[in-house]
Design a protein around this motif. Structure first.
Motif, PDB file in Angstrom:
ATOM      1  N   ARG A 161      -3.509  16.280  -7.114  1.00 43.93           N
ATOM      2  CA  ARG A 161      -4.452  15.649  -6.189  1.00 43.93           C
ATOM      3  C   ARG A 161      -3.912  15.696  -4.764  1.00 43.93           C
ATOM      4  O   ARG A 161      -4.683  15.858  -3.807  1.00 43.93           O
ATOM      5  N   ARG A 182      -9.151   9.001  -5.060  1.00 39.95           N
ATOM      6  CA  ARG A 182     -10.497   8.875  -5.606  1.00 39.95           C
ATOM      7  C   ARG A 182     -11.458   9.856  -4.952  1.00 39.95           C
ATOM      8  O   ARG A 182     -12.420  10.312  -5.577  1.00 39.95           O
ATOM      9  N   ASP A 203     -11.461  13.027  -6.999  1.00 43.36           N
ATOM     10  CA  ASP A 203     -12.218  12.896  -8.253  1.00 43.36           C
ATOM     11  C   ASP A 203     -13.721  12.894  -8.004  1.00 43.36           C
ATOM     12  O   ASP A 203     -14.489  13.519  -8.742  1.00 43.36           O
ATOM     13  N   THR A 204     -14.145  12.206  -6.964  1.00 39.75           N
ATOM     14  CA  THR A 204     -15.576  12.134  -6.643  1.00 39.75           C
ATOM     15  C   THR A 204     -16.117  13.509  -6.241  1.00 39.75           C
ATOM     16  O   THR A 204     -17.200  13.917  -6.674  1.00 39.75           O
ATOM     17  N   LYS A 215     -16.401  15.774  -9.231  1.00 33.92           N
ATOM     18  CA  LYS A 215     -17.602  15.428 -10.006  1.00 33.92           C
ATOM     19  C   LYS A 215     -18.831  16.108  -9.406  1.00 33.92           C
ATOM     20  O   LYS A 215     -19.669  16.670 -10.134  1.00 33.92           O
ATOM     21  N   THR A 227      -9.355  19.124 -16.355  1.00 41.88           N
ATOM     22  CA  THR A 227      -8.548  17.988 -15.920  1.00 41.88           C
ATOM     23  C   THR A 227      -7.207  18.038 -16.636  1.00 41.88           C
ATOM     24  O   THR A 227      -7.159  18.096 -17.867  1.00 41.88           O
ATOM     25  N   TYR A 236      -5.732  19.105 -11.568  1.00 41.54           N
ATOM     26  CA  TYR A 236      -6.818  19.931 -12.087  1.00 41.54           C
ATOM     27  C   TYR A 236      -6.407  21.406 -12.099  1.00 41.54           C
ATOM     28  O   TYR A 236      -5.500  21.829 -11.393  1.00 41.54           O
TER      29      TYR A 236
END
Length: 226
Positions: free
Chosen positions: A173, A190, A193-194, A197, A212, A218
């Motif tokens: 990340r 975060r 991750d958002t 998505k 993931t 990732y």
């Protein structure tokens, strides 16, 4: 012929690796400590660096960090340290892979060749990235999936390009934040991750290409049609 740097403080291990890769028609340079490794990196270009973690003068983590300030040369850590925190630190240093001793020389050779292929073949033609059914025209900033145009917000697009340029490489990340948002911009994990998505939603049934990796980050990999 590919240029390989082996930075390892154990002479026997260096000899074993050197002899194996010489038989595979690699040109091999050796470094017995971290400072020597950096000196060699400053003198010539290498296709891959095999980097021991525990070395005198300068450890492997420090060497990798120094390399990443200047170059994107593929780096594979070779180490007897198998603790999860050591492996996580290796990926945080932006290494491409982490191989624990003892290891298989044929498997190591396969990893090296895969990294070279990836690093040399990012763009299939001028400004275009292709992975399976996903295609990106980086000059026009256009994305197609299964031949159909797909609209993406700027950060989602930037994330896809970063993934495709680093196909089959585990990205933390922190790496994603630094590259997509910039080191001078403060963002929470975060946000990664958002955005991932949103990227998965945009890719639809091709979203399986984004894996993931628990506790790490990732990985983008090409998924063949069933």
């Amino acid at each position: 012929m590919y240029n390989l740097l082996v930075a390892e403080d154990e002479p026997k291990m260096r000899l074993i690796i050197r002899d194996y890769f010489l038989k595979k028609e690699f040109a091999v340079w050796e470094a017995a400590d971290g400072m020597e490794a950096l000196r060699l990196m400053g003198e010539r270009e290498f296709d891959v660096v095999l980097l021991d973690v525990m070395m005198p003068e300068l450890d492997g983590f420090s060497v990798c960090k120094a390399i990443r300030r200047e170059k994107d040369t593929p780096v594979i850590f070779l180490t007897a340290r198998i603790a999860e925190e050591d492996q996580l630190r290796g990926f945080q240093m932006k290494a491409d892979d982490y191989v624990t001793k003892p290891f298989s020389l044929p498997v190591l050779h396969a990893k090296v060749c895969a990294l070279i292929e990836r690093s040399r073949g990012k763009l299939t033609e001028a400004g275009r990235l292709v992975s399976g059914a996903i295609s990106v025209d980086t000059l026009a900033r256009e994305v197609t999936v299964d031949g159909q145009p797909v609209s993406m917000p700027p950060k989602v697009y930037d994330l896809l390009v970063f993934f495709m340029e680093n196909k089959n490489r585990i990205l933390t990340r922190e790496q994603i934040l630094d590259h997509v948002w910039g080191q001078d911009v403060f963002c929470y994990d975060r946000a990664v991750d958002t955005t991932i998505k949103k990227l998965r939603q945009a890719l639809g049934h091709r979203a399986g290409c984004i894996r993931t990796i628990v506790k790490v980050g990732y990985k983008f990999q090409e998924v063949e049609d069933e």
